[in-house]
Design a protein around this motif. Sequence first.
Motif, mmCIF file in Angstrom:
data_model
loop_
_atom_site.group_PDB
_atom_site.id
_atom_site.type_symbol
_atom_site.label_atom_id
_atom_site.label_comp_id
_atom_site.label_asym_id
_atom_site.label_seq_id
_atom_site.Cartn_x
_atom_site.Cartn_y
_atom_site.Cartn_z
ATOM 1 N N ILE A 71 11.748 -56.411 4.948
ATOM 2 C CA ILE A 71 10.394 -56.776 5.375
ATOM 3 C C ILE A 71 10.411 -58.023 6.244
ATOM 4 O O ILE A 71 9.716 -58.096 7.264
ATOM 5 N N LYS A 72 11.216 -58.997 5.860
ATOM 6 C CA LYS A 72 11.330 -60.215 6.671
ATOM 7 C C LYS A 72 11.815 -59.881 8.073
ATOM 8 O O LYS A 72 11.270 -60.388 9.073
ATOM 9 N N GLN A 73 12.831 -59.014 8.152
ATOM 10 C CA GLN A 73 13.355 -58.631 9.456
ATOM 11 C C GLN A 73 12.291 -57.904 10.287
ATOM 12 O O GLN A 73 12.127 -58.156 11.486
ATOM 13 N N LEU A 74 11.562 -56.987 9.641
ATOM 14 C CA LEU A 74 10.529 -56.242 10.362
ATOM 15 C C LEU A 74 9.446 -57.173 10.900
ATOM 16 O O LEU A 74 8.994 -57.017 12.044
ATOM 17 N N LYS A 75 9.018 -58.133 10.094
ATOM 18 C CA LYS A 75 7.959 -59.049 10.529
ATOM 19 C C LYS A 75 8.427 -59.926 11.683
ATOM 20 O O LYS A 75 7.624 -60.311 12.549
ATOM 21 N N GLU A 76 9.722 -60.239 11.697
ATOM 22 C CA GLU A 76 10.263 -61.018 12.814
ATOM 23 C C GLU A 76 10.314 -60.203 14.095
ATOM 24 O O GLU A 76 10.157 -60.732 15.190
ATOM 25 N N ARG A 77 10.522 -58.905 13.947
ATOM 26 C CA ARG A 77 10.666 -58.020 15.117
ATOM 27 C C ARG A 77 9.335 -57.483 15.630
ATOM 28 O O ARG A 77 9.191 -57.226 16.828
ATOM 29 N N PHE A 78 8.363 -57.293 14.713
ATOM 30 C CA PHE A 78 7.116 -56.619 15.091
ATOM 31 C C PHE A 78 5.911 -57.402 14.581
ATOM 32 O O PHE A 78 5.768 -57.632 13.378
ATOM 33 N N SER A 79 5.027 -57.781 15.510
ATOM 34 C CA SER A 79 3.841 -58.568 15.136
ATOM 35 C C SER A 79 2.801 -57.734 14.405
ATOM 36 O O SER A 79 1.869 -58.284 13.805
ATOM 37 N N ASN A 80 2.930 -56.413 14.465
ATOM 38 C CA ASN A 80 1.950 -55.531 13.820
ATOM 39 C C ASN A 80 2.282 -55.235 12.354
ATOM 40 O O ASN A 80 1.586 -54.472 11.695
ATOM 41 N N VAL A 81 3.360 -55.847 11.846
ATOM 42 C CA VAL A 81 3.784 -55.597 10.468
ATOM 43 C C VAL A 81 3.244 -56.687 9.548
ATOM 44 O O VAL A 81 3.345 -57.879 9.845
ATOM 45 N N SER A 82 2.667 -56.271 8.425
ATOM 46 C CA SER A 82 2.228 -57.197 7.389
ATOM 47 C C SER A 82 2.820 -56.751 6.056
ATOM 48 O O SER A 82 3.407 -55.672 5.955
ATOM 49 N N GLU A 83 2.682 -57.584 5.039
ATOM 50 C CA GLU A 83 3.294 -57.250 3.757
ATOM 51 C C GLU A 83 2.361 -57.558 2.596
ATOM 52 O O GLU A 83 1.434 -58.362 2.708
ATOM 53 N N ALA A 84 2.635 -56.900 1.481
ATOM 54 C CA ALA A 84 1.933 -57.172 0.227
ATOM 55 C C ALA A 84 2.899 -56.872 -0.904
ATOM 56 O O ALA A 84 3.809 -56.048 -0.758
ATOM 57 N N GLU A 85 2.717 -57.554 -2.016
ATOM 58 C CA GLU A 85 3.498 -57.254 -3.203
ATOM 59 C C GLU A 85 2.554 -57.087 -4.379
ATOM 60 O O GLU A 85 1.664 -57.922 -4.594
ATOM 61 N N VAL A 86 2.736 -56.001 -5.109
ATOM 62 C CA VAL A 86 1.956 -55.755 -6.315
ATOM 63 C C VAL A 86 2.956 -55.469 -7.430
ATOM 64 O O VAL A 86 3.572 -54.396 -7.457
ATOM 65 N N ASN A 87 3.119 -56.423 -8.316
ATOM 66 C CA ASN A 87 4.049 -56.224 -9.423
ATOM 67 C C ASN A 87 3.339 -55.401 -10.505
ATOM 68 O O ASN A 87 2.415 -55.881 -11.160
ATOM 69 N N LEU A 88 3.796 -54.177 -10.659
ATOM 70 C CA LEU A 88 3.155 -53.234 -11.571
ATOM 71 C C LEU A 88 3.805 -53.199 -12.954
ATOM 72 O O LEU A 88 3.490 -52.328 -13.768
ATOM 73 N N THR A 89 4.684 -54.150 -13.229
ATOM 74 C CA THR A 89 5.397 -54.136 -14.507
ATOM 75 C C THR A 89 4.431 -54.217 -15.687
ATOM 76 O O THR A 89 4.530 -53.444 -16.650
ATOM 77 N N SER A 90 3.476 -55.138 -15.637
ATOM 78 C CA SER A 90 2.527 -55.281 -16.750
ATOM 79 C C SER A 90 1.631 -54.060 -16.873
ATOM 80 O O SER A 90 1.279 -53.646 -17.987
ATOM 81 N N THR A 91 1.267 -53.467 -15.738
ATOM 82 C CA THR A 91 0.446 -52.248 -15.765
ATOM 83 C C THR A 91 1.205 -51.113 -16.441
ATOM 84 O O THR A 91 0.644 -50.366 -17.256
ATOM 85 N N PHE A 92 2.475 -50.992 -16.089
ATOM 86 C CA PHE A 92 3.318 -49.960 -16.689
ATOM 87 C C PHE A 92 3.465 -50.186 -18.191
ATOM 88 O O PHE A 92 3.364 -49.245 -18.997
ATOM 89 N N GLU A 93 3.690 -51.432 -18.596
ATOM 90 C CA GLU A 93 3.840 -51.745 -20.013
ATOM 91 C C GLU A 93 2.535 -51.501 -20.771
ATOM 92 O O GLU A 93 2.546 -51.009 -21.912
ATOM 93 N N ASP A 94 1.394 -51.816 -20.136
ATOM 94 C CA ASP A 94 0.101 -51.542 -20.763
ATOM 95 C C ASP A 94 -0.104 -50.040 -20.955
ATOM 96 O O ASP A 94 -0.634 -49.601 -21.985
ATOM 97 N N PHE A 95 0.298 -49.273 -19.968
ATOM 98 C CA PHE A 95 0.177 -47.813 -20.070
ATOM 99 C C PHE A 95 0.908 -47.302 -21.304
ATOM 100 O O PHE A 95 0.401 -46.451 -22.045
ATOM 101 N N LYS A 96 2.098 -47.821 -21.536
ATOM 102 C CA LYS A 96 2.900 -47.347 -22.665
ATOM 103 C C LYS A 96 2.239 -47.676 -24.016
ATOM 104 O O LYS A 96 2.508 -47.002 -25.015
ATOM 105 N N THR A 97 1.375 -48.695 -24.036
ATOM 106 C CA THR A 97 0.725 -49.060 -25.296
ATOM 107 C C THR A 97 -0.511 -48.220 -25.587
ATOM 108 O O THR A 97 -0.970 -48.192 -26.742
ATOM 109 N N VAL A 98 -1.061 -47.551 -24.573
ATOM 110 C CA VAL A 98 -2.307 -46.799 -24.793
ATOM 111 C C VAL A 98 -2.083 -45.301 -24.929
ATOM 112 O O VAL A 98 -2.991 -44.581 -25.370
ATOM 113 N N VAL A 99 -0.909 -44.796 -24.581
ATOM 114 C CA VAL A 99 -0.614 -43.383 -24.812
ATOM 115 C C VAL A 99 -0.058 -43.246 -26.228
ATOM 116 O O VAL A 99 0.491 -44.202 -26.783
#
Length: 262
Positions: A71-99
């Motif tokens: 992603i760092k390389q892409l952003k350096e090469r292309f101005s139209n690239v953006s990034e986001a991070e969504v850590n889904l670990t807690s969501t996944f762990e919550d899912f396991k507690t409700v099933v």
Amino acid sequence: MNTPKVAEHIINWLKDYATNAKVNGFVVGISGGIDSAVTSTLCAKTGLPTLCVELPIHQAKSQVSRANEHIKQLKERFSNVSEAEVNLTSTFEDFKTVVPPVESSPKVDLALANTRARLRMTTLYYFAGIQGLLVAGTGNKVEDFGVGFYTKYGDGGVDLSPIADLVKSEVYELAAYLDVPSSIQKAQPTDGLFGDSRTDEDQIGASYDELEWAMEMQNAGKNVDDFSGRELEVYKIYTRLNRINQHKMIPIPICEIPKELK
């Protein structure tokens, strides 16, 4: 393969599809693997907004570092690239507690691995919805139409598939041409869905080169009687997976009601 021409064809195809669909650009889930790196680079080269999203769930550090490097390389090469991070670990762990709790087994492990992929798909469509983007798939031809090595409505839940007519070796050719980081080009392919170090080859029982060969043999009308030794073993692996995963490759069955019953 005429790699420059193939790259140009895919880039133009992506651009035309997005323009005709009247959307802003693309969103791609970045795993640190070769397929998502090639797909996101092709999307970036359209000049349209390209959102690269990291979606870790108990992810190995090596996968995260390769994703970050790409992603760092892409952003350096292309101005139209953006990034986001969504850590889904807690969501996944919550899912396991409700099933309902069940005893651990290979079936449970697989169901949870597929749940990871489906949580990621849901997140990508969240970004697609609020930013007017298309979810670009990262599956290649062997995975999507050979052995069905993907999660139905997970990484298989996409709007368009730019590299799905390319076998894995052709994806690697494109990666070299597109200057994908060498760390990604050299890494062993893995879906990263089990939270351990197992590779795609560990799961499937054959390498992508072997699977490409088996795909060619099946398309040529060969059968098990034509092979022996390792070739026979690989051909059986390929044809078995191709058979049992047809539900991923064909349209959803529709119960058609006879006219006289309506």
